[in-house]
Design a protein around this motif. Structure first.
Motif, PDB file in Angstrom:
ATOM      1  N   GLU B  17      54.812 -27.228 -81.140  1.00 13.89           N
ATOM      2  CA  GLU B  17      54.814 -27.242 -79.674  1.00 13.89           C
ATOM      3  C   GLU B  17      54.824 -28.654 -79.096  1.00 13.89           C
ATOM      4  N   TYR B  18      54.652 -29.653 -79.934  1.00 14.11           N
ATOM      5  CA  TYR B  18      54.622 -31.031 -79.422  1.00 14.11           C
ATOM      6  C   TYR B  18      55.899 -31.807 -79.710  1.00 14.11           C
ATOM      7  N   VAL B  19      56.943 -31.073 -80.104  1.00 15.51           N
ATOM      8  CA  VAL B  19      58.284 -31.666 -80.169  1.00 15.51           C
ATOM      9  C   VAL B  19      59.137 -30.926 -79.141  1.00 15.51           C
ATOM     10  N   LEU B  20      59.530 -31.634 -78.085  1.00 16.78           N
ATOM     11  CA  LEU B  20      60.282 -30.996 -77.007  1.00 16.78           C
ATOM     12  C   LEU B  20      61.760 -31.342 -77.153  1.00 16.78           C
ATOM     13  N   ASP B  21      62.602 -30.326 -77.046  1.00 12.77           N
ATOM     14  CA  ASP B  21      64.033 -30.626 -77.121  1.00 12.77           C
ATOM     15  C   ASP B  21      64.838 -29.957 -76.006  1.00 12.77           C
ATOM     16  N   PHE B  27      64.897 -34.588 -69.953  1.00 19.77           N
ATOM     17  CA  PHE B  27      65.258 -35.302 -68.723  1.00 19.77           C
ATOM     18  C   PHE B  27      64.047 -35.975 -68.102  1.00 19.77           C
ATOM     19  N   GLY B  28      62.922 -35.263 -68.120  1.00 21.77           N
ATOM     20  CA  GLY B  28      61.690 -35.808 -67.510  1.00 21.77           C
ATOM     21  C   GLY B  28      61.208 -37.088 -68.155  1.00 21.77           C
ATOM     22  N   VAL B  47      61.449 -35.328 -77.365  1.00 25.07           N
ATOM     23  CA  VAL B  47      60.176 -35.921 -76.929  1.00 25.07           C
ATOM     24  C   VAL B  47      59.139 -35.515 -77.965  1.00 25.07           C
ATOM     25  N   VAL B  48      58.407 -36.485 -78.487  1.00 33.15           N
ATOM     26  CA  VAL B  48      57.378 -36.189 -79.485  1.00 33.15           C
ATOM     27  C   VAL B  48      56.032 -36.633 -78.928  1.00 33.15           C
ATOM     28  N   ARG B  49      55.034 -35.722 -79.025  1.00 28.43           N
ATOM     29  CA  ARG B  49      53.744 -35.972 -78.379  1.00 28.43           C
ATOM     30  C   ARG B  49      52.611 -35.896 -79.395  1.00 28.43           C
ATOM     31  N   GLY B  88      68.710 -43.162 -76.689  1.00 29.85           N
ATOM     32  CA  GLY B  88      68.423 -41.789 -77.109  1.00 29.85           C
ATOM     33  C   GLY B  88      67.291 -41.765 -78.108  1.00 29.85           C
ATOM     34  N   GLY B  89      67.408 -40.935 -79.135  1.00 29.71           N
ATOM     35  CA  GLY B  89      66.356 -40.875 -80.148  1.00 29.71           C
ATOM     36  C   GLY B  89      65.099 -40.214 -79.631  1.00 29.71           C
ATOM     37  N   ILE B  90      63.960 -40.758 -80.060  1.00 31.43           N
ATOM     38  CA  ILE B  90      62.666 -40.144 -79.739  1.00 31.43           C
ATOM     39  C   ILE B  90      61.987 -40.855 -78.578  1.00 31.43           C
ATOM     40  N   SER B  91      61.556 -40.085 -77.573  1.00 28.36           N
ATOM     41  CA  SER B  91      60.617 -40.609 -76.589  1.00 28.36           C
ATOM     42  C   SER B  91      59.236 -40.257 -77.116  1.00 28.36           C
TER      43      SER B  91
END
Lengths: 466, 466
Positions: B17-21, B27-28, B47-49, B88-91
């Protein structure tokens, strides 16, 4: 060995009389103020004495080209061997670069050449009503470039910080002779990585610092001194802690243990109550005498809560001087107690000061060495002096174990190997314990990036081959 | 694009749940608080959290292995594009790492995770009677990790310095996933290069800052505010200069030019004398009201020497708040004056402040843009806001010339591109002018040494290819 061809080229850069190669001259550049014994291995092949940054750049370009080690130095007052030319090559003396480049009164900043003595920087500024606070013990003969290279501290660090807190910018000659300027007069500056602070304290291993831009502060208008005598180290440390916590920040807060106090007492023929376990000397400064009186009374009140036995507030400059004479006489008084003395420079979180002092006392008992402890209690910087006789084989063997344990005691409480002397040669074998493998690897990666041939002050901070 | 295989591995590290694609989520994470327009090119692939340092290390090890760009971020309140994933890549969002790790009251230090909000750090410490001074304008929503990454400043910098002055140590995850610890609680520390200050302000290009050890100071016991109105910018600057020179150091000294004052006056329906050219708001703090009164009178006396027209010393907290409301309302008042606004952040030697403000006025006339000037006059950090309408082609073309000239004006007096916002994307084309070729090369050499694959926040500080 450096060939005649290269020597001629160096002479062309700085002038023939500023390249020294006589053995007696080179010998004079082979030692510093540390306890590292004299050795023919540490004699440089040549001493080069440039007068300008352009000359330094010329020397470095040649050294880099020919792969010659270069060890920069000021007056070699360092305590860890930073200016000892371990790998031969060139001893690069900056003593001829000793001028004020610019005094900027409006911005309260000064630019000086690296070879200027620290005391001369202080006096120059003081004459204009401005204050350059860092006062390492050697400040009357050390150079400002050496102070920046080692990030020297001093007694006023409690209130005013150390050398790095005053460095705004640098002119540095890189390993290949490139001249780099970092920082500037803008007080807030986040343009690019903080190269100024990277070079400050880099012990001559990343570049030759040739000019320094420093900020100054207004000279305090009034000063006074307090001497507090405690029946326990804890009472002394608690007083200092409470004082800082309550917002009373003195210019200096120096602590001496019983061994130190007794050493001075014998040396200066003073009569000191044998029940005294710790002496704290505090320098306060401020706007006026009223301000000082308020600070002094606050400190005295705190000290009484921690069972101080004597409180002496100096009334005159002469009385202040008399109190400080005790602290200033300490080093020679301790030195006179034994043939050899290993002075260390650990720095610990302030609240760990009493525990570490107790631990050092245990080390003293275990190894049967007298260890005098004094230091800058206001900032957790402790100078334990281990006294021994290196002509006795049993002392020579045990001394290193005792020092190992002192370093271990500092690291165990989250402290560090050096508060103000640097790592140099004397502490390099402890570096990995202090910084971890990742830390050492990161230092080495930066070193490799800025000095790929490894010519700048080789053998310092960590051991390496040239 | 990041393959499903790598995505699965990332999910295994931080939890699915902490990897958003989803596009809307990604966009956020594609913009920040700078004037860089939205662009699909800036949307990260994922996005990785992460929630822990070990997870961050796991993410970096994968990213390094597969050569994936990683752009770290807190709440993206930065003003120069630092957290925009250009490649690009990981935020890599640190917002879940928002805990106090340790509060050390005795040493007056705190260790926090990078994702904690600055205001939460302040409030946590204030509740214990201790003070974390740096107050960047965004401190209510910015994270402390972002503040360290950009070396954020704020209004209290005159007296208390900027973020870097409080950072004692860092936990950093390096490009390859190695966890590095720098610095520590020892106040004096010269063991190895100053990695703490190298990473502070490195804008996420050298490592991911995960934890921060910060020193704190006792909370000032009393505060008050002064508002001074001058018929000239020079009088305002001279007053600030004299005040600092005489040793009266206020917590803040903010200056607003006439355009700024008039903007606030219109916005808040205040009636301000049209002869007023500059308003200075000064915050003083100290031990007690007597101390404050003394400072206030000293400042008022100096201001009268420089022809101040009005001196208003707040008597109550409410009056202080009213004065500060003028300064706090400034940004929105100026923003409301035109469709677009380019806020800059130059920093100059303090004595050059009036000359640079005059120069900016000339640039305003030359290009026919309204430029509101305000800033931290106590430390030479100026925020010129260039107002324009980017929908008009003639504005869009001229705006960059005007900003070029503002930077040139700062550099011409020995100033710098950024006092507290960083270089990020918006100022990178000016970097070489500010630091010289040797400076840029040195930054790049360090970057190459610590991040050989160039995966950490690519495209920031200088342009580069991934």
């Amino acid at each position: 060995m450096i060939s005649n061809e290269i020597k001629n080229k160096l002479q062309a850069v700085v002038g023939p009389e500023y390249v020294l190669d006589a053995e007696i001259d080179c010998f004079g550049y082979s030692y510093d103020s540390s306890f590292i014994p004299l050795s023919p291995n540490n004699i440089p092949d040549l001493v080069v004495r440039p007068a300008t940054t352009v000359q330094v750049a010329g020397v470095m370009a040649l050294a880099n080209n020919y792969g010659i080690p270069v060890t920069p130095r000021g007056t070699a007052s360092g305590r860890t061997g930073g200016s000892i030319p371990l790998a031969g090559g060139i001893s690069l003396s900056l003593e001829r670069m000793a001028n004020v480049v610019e005094f900027d009164e409006k911005n309260m900043m000064i630019t000086v050449e690296a070879g200027m003595r620290t005391i001369d920087v202080y006096n120059f500024c003081a004459a204009k009503g401005l204050f350059y606070p860092p006062d390492p013990a050697s400040w009357k003969y050390s150079t400002i470039g050496g102070n920046v290279g080692e990030n020297a501290g001093g007694m006023r660090a409690v209130k005013y910080g150390v050398t790095s807190n005053y460095v705004m910018g640098l002119e540095v000659v890189l390993a290949d002779g490139t001249i780099l300027n970092t920082g500037g007069k803008a007080i807030k500056n986040v343009t690019g990585y903080n190269l100024t602070q990277l070079f400050t304290g880099s012990e001559g291993t990343l570049g030759i610092i040739t000019k320094i831009l420093m900020r100054l502060i207004p000279m305090p208008k009034a000063r006074n001194t307090l001497q507090l005598m405690f029946p326990s180290i804890e009472g002394a440390c608690d007083t200092i802690h409470q004082m800082l916590q309550s917002g009373v920040v003195p210019a200096s807060a120096e602590l001496m243990d019983k061994t130190s106090i007794q050493a001075v007492a014998r040396h200066r023929k003073l009569d000191i109550d044998p029940a005294i376990e710790a002496c704290v000397i505090i320098e306060i400064d401020g706007d006026d005498n009223e301000d000082l009186e308020k600070q002094a009374q606050q400190i005295a009140a705190i000290a009484r809560r921690f069972e101080v036995k004597e409180v002496h507030i100096a009334g005159t400059l002469k009385e202040s001087e008399e109190i400080w004479a005790i602290r200033r006489g300490l080093s020679s008084a301790i030195g006179a107690m034994a043939p050899n003395r290993f002075g260390e420079d650990i720095s610990v979180p302030r609240d760990a000061f009493p525990a570490v002092v107790r631990q050092i006392r245990k080390i003293s008992e275990k190894y049967k060495f007298t260890i005098a402890v004094y230091g800058h209690a206001g900032d957790g910087n402790i100078h334990p002096s281990v006294l021994c006789d290196m002509s006795k084989p049993e002392d020579a063997e045990r001394i290193h174990h005792a020092i190992d344990e002192i370093f271990a005691a500092a690291l165990a409480v989250g402290g560090t190997l050096s508060g103000e002397h640097g790592i140099g040669i004397t502490k390099r074998s402890y570096l990995e314990k202090a910084l971890g493998q990742a830390g050492v690897n990161t230092l080495k990666a930066i070193k490799q990036a800025l000095d790929p041939k490894g010519i700048l002050n080789p053998g310092k901070i960590w051991e390496n081959k040239v």
